[in-house]
Motif scaffolding. Sequence first.
Motif, PDB file in Angstrom:
ATOM      1  N   ILE A 152     -51.003  30.012 -57.219  1.00 17.26           N
ATOM      2  CA  ILE A 152     -49.730  29.456 -57.988  1.00 17.26           C
ATOM      3  C   ILE A 152     -49.469  28.128 -57.326  1.00 17.26           C
ATOM      4  CG2 ILE A 152     -47.000  29.341 -57.546  1.00 17.26           C
ATOM      5  CD1 ILE A 152     -47.461  32.384 -57.370  1.00 17.26           C
ATOM      6  N   ILE A 153     -50.121  27.763 -56.120  1.00 20.13           N
ATOM      7  CA  ILE A 153     -49.995  26.343 -55.635  1.00 20.13           C
ATOM      8  C   ILE A 153     -50.908  25.498 -56.235  1.00 20.13           C
ATOM      9  CG2 ILE A 153     -50.436  24.866 -53.698  1.00 20.13           C
ATOM     10  CD1 ILE A 153     -49.482  27.216 -51.783  1.00 20.13           C
ATOM     11  N   ALA A 154     -52.378  26.018 -56.500  1.00 18.48           N
ATOM     12  CA  ALA A 154     -52.952  25.222 -57.376  1.00 18.48           C
ATOM     13  C   ALA A 154     -52.745  24.975 -58.856  1.00 18.48           C
ATOM     14  CB  ALA A 154     -54.563  26.071 -57.256  1.00 18.48           C
ATOM     15  N   ARG A 155     -52.119  25.854 -59.495  1.00 13.47           N
ATOM     16  CA  ARG A 155     -51.693  25.570 -60.522  1.00 13.47           C
ATOM     17  C   ARG A 155     -50.214  24.696 -60.779  1.00 13.47           C
ATOM     18  NH1 ARG A 155     -50.679  30.478 -65.429  1.00 13.47           N
ATOM     19  NH2 ARG A 155     -50.888  29.051 -67.164  1.00 13.47           N
ATOM     20  N   TYR A 156     -49.449  24.901 -59.899  1.00 13.32           N
ATOM     21  CA  TYR A 156     -48.046  24.171 -60.128  1.00 13.32           C
ATOM     22  C   TYR A 156     -47.687  23.208 -59.046  1.00 13.32           C
ATOM     23  CZ  TYR A 156     -47.352  27.999 -63.412  1.00 13.32           C
ATOM     24  OH  TYR A 156     -47.239  28.970 -64.594  1.00 13.32           O
TER      25      TYR A 156
ATOM     26  N   ALA B 257     -48.979  44.250 -43.749  1.00 15.07           N
ATOM     27  CA  ALA B 257     -50.219  43.093 -44.081  1.00 15.07           C
ATOM     28  C   ALA B 257     -50.723  43.452 -45.149  1.00 15.07           C
ATOM     29  CB  ALA B 257     -51.003  43.468 -42.601  1.00 15.07           C
ATOM     30  N   ARG B 258     -51.050  44.587 -45.610  1.00 13.40           N
ATOM     31  CA  ARG B 258     -51.295  45.019 -46.919  1.00 13.40           C
ATOM     32  C   ARG B 258     -50.588  44.541 -48.092  1.00 13.40           C
ATOM     33  NH1 ARG B 258     -52.995  50.088 -44.659  1.00 13.40           N
ATOM     34  NH2 ARG B 258     -51.159  51.184 -45.595  1.00 13.40           N
ATOM     35  N   PHE B 259     -49.214  44.712 -47.821  1.00 12.96           N
ATOM     36  CA  PHE B 259     -48.489  44.096 -48.953  1.00 12.96           C
ATOM     37  C   PHE B 259     -48.625  42.481 -49.066  1.00 12.96           C
ATOM     38  CE2 PHE B 259     -43.698  42.597 -49.699  1.00 12.96           C
ATOM     39  CZ  PHE B 259     -43.655  43.147 -51.029  1.00 12.96           C
ATOM     40  N   LEU B 260     -48.694  42.058 -47.755  1.00 15.16           N
ATOM     41  CA  LEU B 260     -48.612  40.550 -47.779  1.00 15.16           C
ATOM     42  C   LEU B 260     -50.056  39.951 -48.534  1.00 15.16           C
ATOM     43  CD1 LEU B 260     -47.013  37.926 -46.890  1.00 15.16           C
ATOM     44  CD2 LEU B 260     -48.377  37.875 -45.021  1.00 15.16           C
ATOM     45  N   ASN B 261     -51.255  40.616 -48.324  1.00 14.61           N
ATOM     46  CA  ASN B 261     -52.554  40.578 -48.862  1.00 14.61           C
ATOM     47  C   ASN B 261     -52.520  40.306 -50.368  1.00 14.61           C
ATOM     48  OD1 ASN B 261     -55.420  40.192 -48.133  1.00 14.61           O
ATOM     49  ND2 ASN B 261     -55.446  42.234 -49.575  1.00 14.61           N
ATOM     50  N   GLY B 262     -51.505  41.062 -50.778  1.00 15.24           N
ATOM     51  CA  GLY B 262     -51.400  41.035 -52.411  1.00 15.24           C
ATOM     52  C   GLY B 262     -50.560  39.962 -52.865  1.00 15.24           C
ATOM     53  N   LEU B 263     -49.933  39.174 -51.909  1.00 18.08           N
ATOM     54  CA  LEU B 263     -49.128  37.848 -52.314  1.00 18.08           C
ATOM     55  C   LEU B 263     -49.744  36.548 -51.751  1.00 18.08           C
ATOM     56  CD1 LEU B 263     -45.709  39.550 -51.069  1.00 18.08           C
ATOM     57  CD2 LEU B 263     -46.435  39.422 -53.338  1.00 18.08           C
ATOM     58  N   VAL B 264     -50.080  36.513 -50.652  1.00 15.31           N
ATOM     59  CA  VAL B 264     -50.813  35.112 -50.115  1.00 15.31           C
ATOM     60  C   VAL B 264     -51.588  34.675 -51.027  1.00 15.31           C
ATOM     61  CG1 VAL B 264     -51.850  34.097 -48.370  1.00 15.31           C
ATOM     62  CG2 VAL B 264     -49.983  35.329 -47.887  1.00 15.31           C
ATOM     63  N   PRO B 265     -53.007  35.209 -51.378  1.00 14.12           N
ATOM     64  CA  PRO B 265     -53.677  34.751 -52.286  1.00 14.12           C
ATOM     65  C   PRO B 265     -53.219  34.308 -53.483  1.00 14.12           C
ATOM     66  CG  PRO B 265     -54.691  36.543 -51.213  1.00 14.12           C
ATOM     67  CD  PRO B 265     -53.408  36.455 -50.923  1.00 14.12           C
ATOM     68  N   MET B 266     -52.537  35.165 -54.026  1.00 14.42           N
ATOM     69  CA  MET B 266     -51.602  34.795 -55.296  1.00 14.42           C
ATOM     70  C   MET B 266     -50.683  33.698 -54.974  1.00 14.42           C
ATOM     71  SD  MET B 266     -50.979  35.332 -58.565  1.00 14.42           S
ATOM     72  CE  MET B 266     -51.328  36.888 -59.229  1.00 14.42           C
ATOM     73  N   THR B 267     -50.330  33.302 -54.197  1.00 12.52           N
ATOM     74  CA  THR B 267     -49.327  32.146 -53.918  1.00 12.52           C
ATOM     75  C   THR B 267     -50.525  30.971 -53.703  1.00 12.52           C
ATOM     76  OG1 THR B 267     -47.896  33.325 -52.508  1.00 12.52           O
ATOM     77  CG2 THR B 267     -47.892  31.061 -52.172  1.00 12.52           C
ATOM     78  N   SER B 268     -51.817  31.257 -53.531  1.00  8.57           N
ATOM     79  CA  SER B 268     -52.625  29.989 -53.417  1.00  8.57           C
ATOM     80  C   SER B 268     -52.763  29.637 -54.895  1.00  8.57           C
ATOM     81  CB  SER B 268     -54.012  30.381 -52.703  1.00  8.57           C
ATOM     82  OG  SER B 268     -53.631  30.748 -51.284  1.00  8.57           O
TER      83      SER B 268
ATOM     84  N   LEU C 132     -59.169  36.386 -64.801  1.00 10.72           N
ATOM     85  CA  LEU C 132     -58.237  35.776 -64.132  1.00 10.72           C
ATOM     86  C   LEU C 132     -56.616  35.793 -64.323  1.00 10.72           C
ATOM     87  CD1 LEU C 132     -60.024  32.228 -63.330  1.00 10.72           C
ATOM     88  CD2 LEU C 132     -60.145  34.438 -61.912  1.00 10.72           C
ATOM     89  N   ALA C 133     -56.195  36.229 -63.287  1.00 10.78           N
ATOM     90  CA  ALA C 133     -54.526  36.060 -63.132  1.00 10.78           C
ATOM     91  C   ALA C 133     -54.093  34.798 -63.830  1.00 10.78           C
ATOM     92  CB  ALA C 133     -53.932  36.533 -62.222  1.00 10.78           C
ATOM     93  N   ALA C 134     -52.914  34.757 -64.449  1.00 10.86           N
ATOM     94  CA  ALA C 134     -52.435  33.610 -65.020  1.00 10.86           C
ATOM     95  C   ALA C 134     -50.895  33.682 -64.792  1.00 10.86           C
ATOM     96  CB  ALA C 134     -52.510  33.237 -66.556  1.00 10.86           C
ATOM     97  N   PRO C 135     -50.304  33.355 -63.635  1.00 12.22           N
ATOM     98  CA  PRO C 135     -48.838  33.782 -63.283  1.00 12.22           C
ATOM     99  C   PRO C 135     -47.958  32.737 -64.038  1.00 12.22           C
ATOM    100  CG  PRO C 135     -50.068  32.840 -61.317  1.00 12.22           C
ATOM    101  CD  PRO C 135     -51.152  33.264 -62.383  1.00 12.22           C
ATOM    102  N   ASP C 136     -47.034  33.097 -64.615  1.00 12.22           N
ATOM    103  CA  ASP C 136     -46.135  32.178 -65.243  1.00 12.22           C
ATOM    104  C   ASP C 136     -44.993  31.824 -64.141  1.00 12.22           C
ATOM    105  OD1 ASP C 136     -44.252  34.372 -65.264  1.00 12.22           O
ATOM    106  OD2 ASP C 136     -44.658  34.950 -67.128  1.00 12.22           O
ATOM    107  N   PRO C 137     -44.216  30.727 -64.446  1.00 16.59           N
ATOM    108  CA  PRO C 137     -43.070  30.411 -63.175  1.00 16.59           C
ATOM    109  C   PRO C 137     -42.099  31.709 -63.072  1.00 16.59           C
ATOM    110  CG  PRO C 137     -43.223  29.083 -64.920  1.00 16.59           C
ATOM    111  CD  PRO C 137     -44.189  30.000 -65.652  1.00 16.59           C
ATOM    112  N   GLN C 138     -41.759  32.496 -63.902  1.00 21.07           N
ATOM    113  CA  GLN C 138     -40.983  33.685 -63.294  1.00 21.07           C
ATOM    114  C   GLN C 138     -41.902  34.579 -62.398  1.00 21.07           C
ATOM    115  OE1 GLN C 138     -39.477  36.335 -66.511  1.00 21.07           O
ATOM    116  NE2 GLN C 138     -38.519  37.649 -65.207  1.00 21.07           N
TER     117      GLN C 138
END
Length: 228
Positions: free
Chosen positions: A175-179, A162-173, A84-90
Amino acid sequence: MTALAHPSRLPQLIKTGEGRLGAEQIYPRLFDAILEQRLPPGSALPEQALGNAFGVSRTVIRRVLGRLADQQVVVQRPSHTAHLAAPDPQQARQVLSARRLAETTLIGLATQRARPNQIRQLRQLVERERLHHERGERCTAIRLGGEFHLKLAQMANNAPLARFLNGLVPMTSLIIARYEAPCCEHCAWEEHAAIIDAVEDGDATSALRLMHQHLDRLEAKLDLDDAD
């Protein structure tokens, strides 16, 4: 620090449901487990263990992990177990900034090109989001909220964006769940419904304003400074 999930515990951590599942049914179940942090950030995702948990072949699991990897939720490297990805604040700030650039372009295109059947599908999706929110199923509501933005991007009829956003929106989800700040009362589904109204009316100015306000509130509810 939260301990990573051991492969032997995956069946207990994932709500597999009943009956034989395909990749389309496994994807939301696995994503919800990720958002609920039953599978903590950085956890390994062995194909065999996941296949055993869901009662399917590694081939099916590989398709699910490939989709999550395209969305940057899962990290895959040759000859390595996916994790799993583990995005940091930056990283979170960079994702949110890139997403804003894409969404504010796509919303104008969607307003020009939306068809009645697409508007109807968006409203049905937001209704599902509302129901899960009111049931207290926070992470499922977050995932459905992300799907709303991806559907909106498809309406814009610009495949590269749309493909670009497809790589950002799930990652945002993720990030929301984590932070997300505790006790946050932000109801994204209401803002989504207002955006649909503006798009259906062909009001690009209002749609853009509402999208900016929505993304502002999304960012405001994250505790990224405290995480730093």
